[in-house]
Scaffold this motif. Structure first.
Motif, mmCIF file in Angstrom:
data_model
loop_
_atom_site.group_PDB
_atom_site.id
_atom_site.type_symbol
_atom_site.label_atom_id
_atom_site.label_comp_id
_atom_site.label_asym_id
_atom_site.label_seq_id
_atom_site.Cartn_x
_atom_site.Cartn_y
_atom_site.Cartn_z
ATOM 1 N N ASP A 128 -4.661 -2.948 9.771
ATOM 2 C CA ASP A 128 -4.471 -4.257 9.155
ATOM 3 C C ASP A 128 -5.328 -4.395 7.893
ATOM 4 O O ASP A 128 -6.164 -3.541 7.574
ATOM 5 C CB ASP A 128 -4.754 -5.390 10.139
ATOM 6 C CG ASP A 128 -6.189 -5.399 10.654
ATOM 7 O OD1 ASP A 128 -7.091 -4.932 9.936
ATOM 8 O OD2 ASP A 128 -6.403 -5.880 11.786
ATOM 9 N N GLU A 129 -5.118 -5.497 7.165
ATOM 10 C CA GLU A 129 -5.766 -5.676 5.861
ATOM 11 C C GLU A 129 -7.285 -5.725 5.984
ATOM 12 O O GLU A 129 -8.011 -5.148 5.163
ATOM 13 C CB GLU A 129 -5.244 -6.956 5.200
ATOM 14 C CG GLU A 129 -5.799 -7.194 3.798
ATOM 15 C CD GLU A 129 -5.217 -8.436 3.146
ATOM 16 O OE1 GLU A 129 -5.739 -8.844 2.086
ATOM 17 O OE2 GLU A 129 -4.250 -8.999 3.694
ATOM 18 N N ASP A 165 -0.115 -0.330 12.539
ATOM 19 C CA ASP A 165 -0.695 0.007 11.245
ATOM 20 C C ASP A 165 -2.105 -0.582 11.133
ATOM 21 O O ASP A 165 -2.456 -1.543 11.831
ATOM 22 C CB ASP A 165 0.168 -0.547 10.114
ATOM 23 C CG ASP A 165 1.516 0.143 10.022
ATOM 24 O OD1 ASP A 165 1.579 1.358 10.272
ATOM 25 O OD2 ASP A 165 2.514 -0.545 9.716
#
Length: 461
Positions: free
Chosen positions: A259-260, A257
């Motif tokens: 990431d932040e 995914d």
């Protein structure tokens, strides 16, 4: 990326240097060519069921001759059944032969603006193994049952002899040309993607065009027909991935995914392109909401691809569910064996699993070896394509030294500040102080070196 309007002449020398630097092959060894000629002469036998009377069609760019996929569609009660015929490369190429060994070295077909380095000799990839129109061809046909909610399931896999009844092109195809159920199948896949929160998007191509007596780098949005056609491969690859995972075997495409930190960068990119991304809207929903005919969308989707990082391959591991973030599902690639080495092995495993047979030992062993081979091939191809893009950027900006461009800060690190230039859509790194991600800045083009494929900018405001 592809070239239009005479730009090839400005880049041909640079592309030749890129091939040399990256080790992109420009020909095949004589023994491989001999093996390909012998393989092309093979005649399909009794193991290929005759399905030449069914209406299979292909949908590709008009100029394509390496046709991996043909399809037919039928309705079965509430379900739509996709019959997806994939070029039977395993019929022509055998594990350990000269063609297979060369393919392990190449791993993928490498596409550069002027020409491509094919995975297999063209006597196969654009001849005997390609699903060309109006000729009988061996194929592996996947029966994929798609439920009303868009969930795909693998119903069967078989070797067959098919005939491509129509070579359809993305830019000219009409709904009347396509099998009944094509649009419904795409609609169902979209429903399932939204339910999974899958941000899958098909990324745009970059082109070089002439505008106002100069070259211009821009993005070409994908056509609706391309998006719809991609849903066929997606449904098949998801169904294959689930079947192989359930059988405790296979090779899977995986990607983490976003990431932040990179998510924050994407919000800055959206701002750079003037796109309104509400704080409460997830990335996948925002991507799907963007208009496909807006060049700002194309630029943002390129930023998404960079932020997600590279996808890779992973063999089956007990207790581990393979995950591909762009698909939001378990996913195996089986639909492009003329262009990707690993697909041929996944196809053979799917044939075995669907028919209740054990996966051959050489296929299972290859699943352990293929991740490294595919990684090496992908890295080589990505490096060459990145260099070609750098070259294109230098060509496009050549002669524009001293011009000032609007940009937005995307990220900062100890290596400098990364900024996104709005037009042309170019990502560059430079030295700047007292800026934060999201800040709007102005930068001046200081120098261009086409031979070194480099450009240099300086902040001026």
């Amino acid at each position: 990326m592809r070239l239009v309007d005479g730009a090839r002449e400005m880049m041909i020398d640079g592309l030749d240097r890129i091939r040399q630097e990256c080790g992109i092959p420009t020909s095949f060894p004589p023994e491989v060519l001999d093996a390909a000629a012998a393989a092309a002469a093979r005649t399909p036998g009794a193991e290929h069921r005759d399905r030449t009377g069914e209406r299979f069609v292909t949908l590709d760019p008009a100029s394509s001759t390496d046709l991996d996929q043909a399809f037919a569609i039928e309705q079965a009660g509430d379900d739509v059944i996709l019959h997806y015929a994939i070029a039977d490369v395993g019929w022509f190429v055998r594990s350990g032969d000269a063609l297979d060994r060369e393919a392990f070295e190449r791993a993928v077909t490498v596409y550069l603006p002027d020409e491509r380095a094919t995975l297999y000799p063209t006597v196969l990839s654009e001849g005997a193994a390609s699903l060309l129109p109006d000729v009988d061809r061996p194929a592996v046909v996947f029966a994929v049952r798609v439920a009303p909610d868009g969930t795909p399931r693998l119903d069967g896999v078989e070797r067959a002899l098919i005939r491509n009844q129509a070579k359809l092109a993305y830019d000219t195809v009409t709904p009347a040309d396509l099998p009944d159920g094509f649009a419904e199948l795409h609609r169902r896949i979209q429903i399932a993607e939204a339910a999974r929160g899958a941000p899958r998007v098909e990324f745009p191509e970059q082109e070089i065009a002439r505008a106002d007596s100069r070259l211009r780098l821009h993005f070409r949005p994908r056509l609706e027909s391309e998006e719809q056609n991609a849903a066929l491969s997606l449904a098949t690859n998801m169904a294959v991935g689930e079947a192989l995972f359930a059988a405790g075997t296979g090779l899977f495409r995986v990607m983490p995914d976003v990431d932040e930190r990179r998510h924050r960068q994407l919000r800055n990119s959206a701002r750079a392109f003037g796109l309104d991304w509400p704080a409460s809207t997830p990335l996948d929903a925002f991507e799907r909401s963007l208009p496909r005919d807006d060049p700002r969308t194309s630029a943002f989707l390129i930023a998404v691809r960079r932020a997600a990082g590279g996808a890779s391959y992973a063999p089956f591991e007990p207790g581990v569910r393979p995950w591909h973030s762009a698909v939001a599902a378990t996913y195996a690639q089986a639909t492009a064996p003329l262009r990707r080495l690993q697909d041929r092995y996944v196809v053979e495993a799917a044939l075995a699993v669907a028919n209740g047979d054990p996966v051959p030992d050489e296929i299972s062993q290859a699943f352990q070896e293929l991740p490294a081979a595919m990684s090496q091939g992908d890295q080589r191809a990505n490096r060459a394509e990145r260099m070609a893009l750098d070259l294109a950027e230098a060509v496009v900006l050549s002669g524009r030294e001293g011009e000032i461009f609007d940009a937005v800060v995307i990220d900062e690190s100890d290596r400098g500040v990364e900024v996104q230039i709005v037009e042309p859509a170019i990502l560059v790194r430079l030295s700047a102080h007292r800026v934060d991600p999201g800040d709007e800045v102005r930068v001046r083009l200081e120098s261009v070196d086409v031979e070194r494929r480099s450009v240099a900018f300086q902040r001026v405001g």
